[in-house]
Design a protein around this motif. Structure first.
Motif, PDB file in Angstrom:
ATOM      1  N   ASP A   3     -15.859 -29.188 -36.833  1.00 38.25           N
ATOM      2  CA  ASP A   3     -16.137 -28.096 -35.918  1.00 38.25           C
ATOM      3  C   ASP A   3     -15.130 -28.081 -34.759  1.00 38.25           C
ATOM      4  O   ASP A   3     -14.631 -27.020 -34.368  1.00 38.25           O
ATOM      5  CB  ASP A   3     -17.567 -28.248 -35.393  1.00 38.25           C
TER       6      ASP A   3
ATOM      7  N   ARG B 100     -11.783 -26.921 -35.998  1.00 39.85           N
ATOM      8  CA  ARG B 100     -11.816 -25.466 -36.210  1.00 39.85           C
ATOM      9  C   ARG B 100     -11.580 -24.755 -34.877  1.00 39.85           C
ATOM     10  O   ARG B 100     -10.789 -23.828 -34.780  1.00 39.85           O
ATOM     11  CB  ARG B 100     -13.175 -25.080 -36.802  1.00 39.85           C
ATOM     12  N   ARG B 101     -12.260 -25.232 -33.834  1.00 34.29           N
ATOM     13  CA  ARG B 101     -12.109 -24.576 -32.527  1.00 34.29           C
ATOM     14  C   ARG B 101     -10.692 -24.726 -31.980  1.00 34.29           C
ATOM     15  O   ARG B 101     -10.241 -23.880 -31.221  1.00 34.29           O
ATOM     16  CB  ARG B 101     -13.089 -25.184 -31.533  1.00 34.29           C
TER      17      ARG B 101
ATOM     18  N   THR C  37      -6.712 -25.869 -38.797  1.00 36.70           N
ATOM     19  CA  THR C  37      -7.450 -25.449 -39.990  1.00 36.70           C
ATOM     20  C   THR C  37      -7.453 -26.493 -41.101  1.00 36.70           C
ATOM     21  O   THR C  37      -8.479 -26.750 -41.716  1.00 36.70           O
ATOM     22  CB  THR C  37      -6.863 -24.126 -40.525  1.00 36.70           C
TER      23      THR C  37
ATOM     24  N   ARG D 225     -10.736 -28.291 -42.635  1.00 36.89           N
ATOM     25  CA  ARG D 225     -11.119 -28.175 -44.042  1.00 36.89           C
ATOM     26  C   ARG D 225     -11.410 -29.563 -44.633  1.00 36.89           C
ATOM     27  O   ARG D 225     -12.433 -29.768 -45.280  1.00 36.89           O
ATOM     28  CB  ARG D 225     -10.028 -27.457 -44.834  1.00 36.89           C
TER      29      ARG D 225
ATOM     30  N   TYR E 291     -14.806 -30.803 -43.267  1.00 32.35           N
ATOM     31  CA  TYR E 291     -15.954 -30.088 -43.845  1.00 32.35           C
ATOM     32  C   TYR E 291     -16.189 -30.565 -45.277  1.00 32.35           C
ATOM     33  O   TYR E 291     -17.324 -30.743 -45.714  1.00 32.35           O
ATOM     34  CB  TYR E 291     -15.710 -28.566 -43.845  1.00 32.35           C
TER      35      TYR E 291
ATOM     36  N   PHE F 147     -24.677 -24.351 -45.383  1.00 30.20           N
ATOM     37  CA  PHE F 147     -24.032 -24.114 -44.091  1.00 30.20           C
ATOM     38  C   PHE F 147     -22.564 -24.547 -44.124  1.00 30.20           C
ATOM     39  O   PHE F 147     -21.666 -23.815 -43.713  1.00 30.20           O
ATOM     40  CB  PHE F 147     -24.790 -24.872 -42.998  1.00 30.20           C
ATOM     41  N   LEU F 148     -22.318 -25.733 -44.682  1.00 30.44           N
ATOM     42  CA  LEU F 148     -20.952 -26.264 -44.717  1.00 30.44           C
ATOM     43  C   LEU F 148     -20.052 -25.421 -45.629  1.00 30.44           C
ATOM     44  O   LEU F 148     -18.895 -25.162 -45.314  1.00 30.44           O
ATOM     45  CB  LEU F 148     -20.969 -27.727 -45.175  1.00 30.44           C
TER      46      LEU F 148
ATOM     47  N   LYS G 117     -20.389 -22.280 -46.175  1.00 28.31           N
ATOM     48  CA  LYS G 117     -20.110 -21.031 -45.466  1.00 28.31           C
ATOM     49  C   LYS G 117     -18.950 -21.245 -44.481  1.00 28.31           C
ATOM     50  O   LYS G 117     -18.021 -20.433 -44.417  1.00 28.31           O
ATOM     51  CB  LYS G 117     -21.383 -20.603 -44.725  1.00 28.31           C
ATOM     52  N   ARG G 118     -19.020 -22.368 -43.753  1.00 25.44           N
ATOM     53  CA  ARG G 118     -17.948 -22.648 -42.788  1.00 25.44           C
ATOM     54  C   ARG G 118     -16.589 -22.799 -43.496  1.00 25.44           C
ATOM     55  O   ARG G 118     -15.570 -22.320 -43.007  1.00 25.44           O
ATOM     56  CB  ARG G 118     -18.274 -23.940 -42.016  1.00 25.44           C
TER      57      ARG G 118
ATOM     58  N   GLU H 219     -15.252 -19.449 -44.352  1.00 22.54           N
ATOM     59  CA  GLU H 219     -14.772 -18.744 -43.163  1.00 22.54           C
ATOM     60  C   GLU H 219     -13.372 -19.214 -42.742  1.00 22.54           C
ATOM     61  O   GLU H 219     -12.630 -18.471 -42.117  1.00 22.54           O
ATOM     62  CB  GLU H 219     -15.750 -18.932 -42.000  1.00 22.54           C
ATOM     63  N   LEU H 220     -13.064 -20.489 -43.080  1.00 26.79           N
ATOM     64  CA  LEU H 220     -11.734 -21.007 -42.736  1.00 26.79           C
ATOM     65  C   LEU H 220     -10.649 -20.299 -43.544  1.00 26.79           C
ATOM     66  O   LEU H 220      -9.488 -20.267 -43.165  1.00 26.79           O
ATOM     67  CB  LEU H 220     -11.648 -22.504 -43.023  1.00 26.79           C
TER      68      LEU H 220
END
Lengths: 414, 119
Positions: free
Chosen positions: A375, A378-379, A383, A387, A390, A405-406, A408-409, A412-413
């Motif tokens: 996380d 990512r912020r 990237t 990755r 995650y 959830f993971l 999905k993240r 999104e990357l």
């Protein structure tokens, strides 16, 4: 007597059973010195109550009536069996010697505490402590406990039978521990309650119905214990459970997907539970004898008071984690502290802390450590690092909503 | 109620002087327990390298060198005590000096009628 009166009486006795049976049971265990004998006597006493109260009316103090009736039923049962079992003769003799103890409220409440401490005795395995507490203190059925813990009824029944046999054969005493031993023994009680709570809290959507009952049962136990033993850590644990429970509806979507604290709709949080938790945590902290549970509750209280993740007093949260790390240092506390630092000072301040924790090797198998690292990366726009982390978290997690959830993240990357 | 306290530890983890010290402390403990009427018996055991195992199979006696089970920690001694309940037994077990290095296993004694008792 007509059927109507009997039905009405049955209903009244049922109500009394719900409110009094665990108290009567706890006292009968002390008087009879045996779990199974007490259980049998309890049921016979309630059966006798329906019959006699229909005829003579409900006595002024149903609880003492039931205790006394249970005691006599047990003496009868023992007499019938004495011929076969020599060990029972000793109990019968003692019961006859001692005058009928008409219990004051204090004695009965002490017995409930005795029962809790006996069920959570550290000489029993943690699994047995949990099973026994839910069965004997909360009065859940063996089937209910088995289904909540996703094990078969015979397995759970055997666990309870073995635990009771150990209490009897190794002579685990039926008593509230002495002051010198109280902190250690209380730890064991509190961890049983928190284990029950978490079992109900971190459940996946499919089983959420039966399992959220476990959380409620844990909160009920916490309330009971804080009435019987108003100790700062007991209040701290109860507050902690209430704060976590207050977010139950907000922490997952209708599809059962996980929603992180920062993204939760805070209007869904249960204000009543938060208010109760706040009173408790303030009382616990003002005692100056608080420990890890009260501190975790204090952290949860800061979140509960904040209108949003951004508006949260992260400085206070970091400060509380600093104290918590001194009281009970653990890598998970360090991880949470690192995340709070990242929220206070930005992700670039938190990332080296998490990397240092992972480098120590303590949390390399803990999915949340990798998820937290991902996380922050990512912020920071890292990237590729995000990755990798995650993906590591995904390999390690065992819960379906977390997996979704993971994933999905990761999507999104891009 | 009688309890057997079995002391397990890694034999090789003890230096000679640690052993001597442990024996002296244990003797003191037996005297304190005896004064309170809780002492029934106690002894250290010679090294597990002196152990001999015996079993009867098909009516034949088999004698072999060594303990029945090879484990990391070996039985090195015992206390037989009289205690009110498990909590009291746990407290006594915690006062056994060898508990600081090894593990004390508490086993309640089963009463068997007809058995000649220690006292």
């Amino acid at each position: 007597m007509n059927q109507n009166t009997v039905n009405q009486m049955q209903k009244q006795v049922d109500d009394i059973y719900r409110s009094e049976s665990r108290r009567v049971f706890a006292t009968l265990i002390r008087l009879l010195g045996d779990f199974d004998l007490a259980e049998e006597a309890l049921h016979e006493a309630f059966a006798a109550a329906v019959e006699q109260w229909t005829r003579d009316g409900v006595p002024t103090n149903p609880r003492s009536w039931l205790i006394s009736a249970g005691r006599f039923k047990a003496i009868d049962a023992i007499r019938r069996r004495t011929r076969f079992q020599a060990s029972l003769a000793e109990i019968a003799e003692r019961l006859d010697r001692d005058p009928a103890p008409l219990e004051g409220t204090d004695d009965v409440e002490d017995d409930r505490l005795r029962l809790i401490f006996t069920c959570c005795h550290p000489a029993l395995s943690p699994e047995a402590q949990v099973a026994l507490t839910l069965r004997e203190v909360c009065g859940l059925t063996t089937e209910e406990i088995a289904s909540a813990f996703l094990i078969t009824t015979p397995t759970l029944a055997q666990r309870i039978v073995r635990a009771k046999a150990k209490i009897r054969d190794a002579r685990i005493p039926y008593q509230v521990p002495a002051i010198a031993e109280l902190p250690e023994r209380l730890d064991s009680v509190l961890s049983v309650i928190y284990l029950v709570f978490n079992e109900g809290y971190s459940a996946s959507a499919g089983e959420s119905l039966t399992r959220s009952d476990l959380s409620n049962e844990a909160i009920r136990l916490g309330r009971l214990l804080s009435e019987l033993l108003p100790n700062p850590e007991v209040m701290g644990l109860l507050a902690l459970m209430l704060f976590q429970e207050s977010r139950r509806t907000a922490r997952s979507s209708p599809q059962g997907d996980l929603i992180l604290l920062e993204n939760q709709d805070r209007s869904l949080w249960n204000r009543e539970q938060i208010a109760e938790g706040k009173v408790l945590v303030e009382r616990a902290l003002s005692s100056q004898r608080f420990g890890a549970y009260a501190l975790q509750a204090a952290i949860a209280a800061v979140h509960a008071e904040s209108p949003s993740a951004e508006a949260t007093d992260w400085g206070r949260i970091v400060a509380l984690y600093n104290v918590l790390a001194r009281v009970e240092s653990s890598p998970v506390v360090d991880l949470n502290r690192a995340v709070a630092v990242a929220m206070r000072d930005g992700p670039s301040a938190g990332l080296p802390l998490i990397d240092a924790i992972l480098a120590r090797g303590d949390l390399t198998d803990y999915h949340l450590a990798h998820a937290a690292r991902a996380d922050l990366c990512r912020r920071l726009g890292k990237t590729a690092d995000a990755r990798d982390s995650y993906q590591q978290a995904l390999v390690l997690t065992r819960q379906e909503p977390e997996r979704r959830f993971l994933e999905k993240r990761l999507r999104e990357l891009g | 109620m009688k309890y057997m306290l079995l002391i397990y530890s890694d034999e090789n983890a003890w230096t000679e002087s640690e052993k001597e010290h442990c024996y002296a402390e244990s003797v003191q403990l037996t005297q304190k327990l005896n004064a309170k009427g809780q002492y029934l018996g106690s002894s250290p055991l010679h090294s597990v390298s002196t152990a001999t195992s015996v079993r009867i199979r098909d009516g034949k006696r088999l004698v072999t060198d060594g303990p029945f089970a090879e484990t990391h920690e070996q039985l090195g001694g015992y206390f037989l005590i009289d205690a009110k309940d498990l909590d009291e037994a746990i407290n006594i077990a915690g006062r056994i000096p060898a508990a600081r290095k090894g593990t004390v296993e508490i086993r309640p004694i089963m009463e068997l009628s007809g058995l000649l008792s220690d006292q």
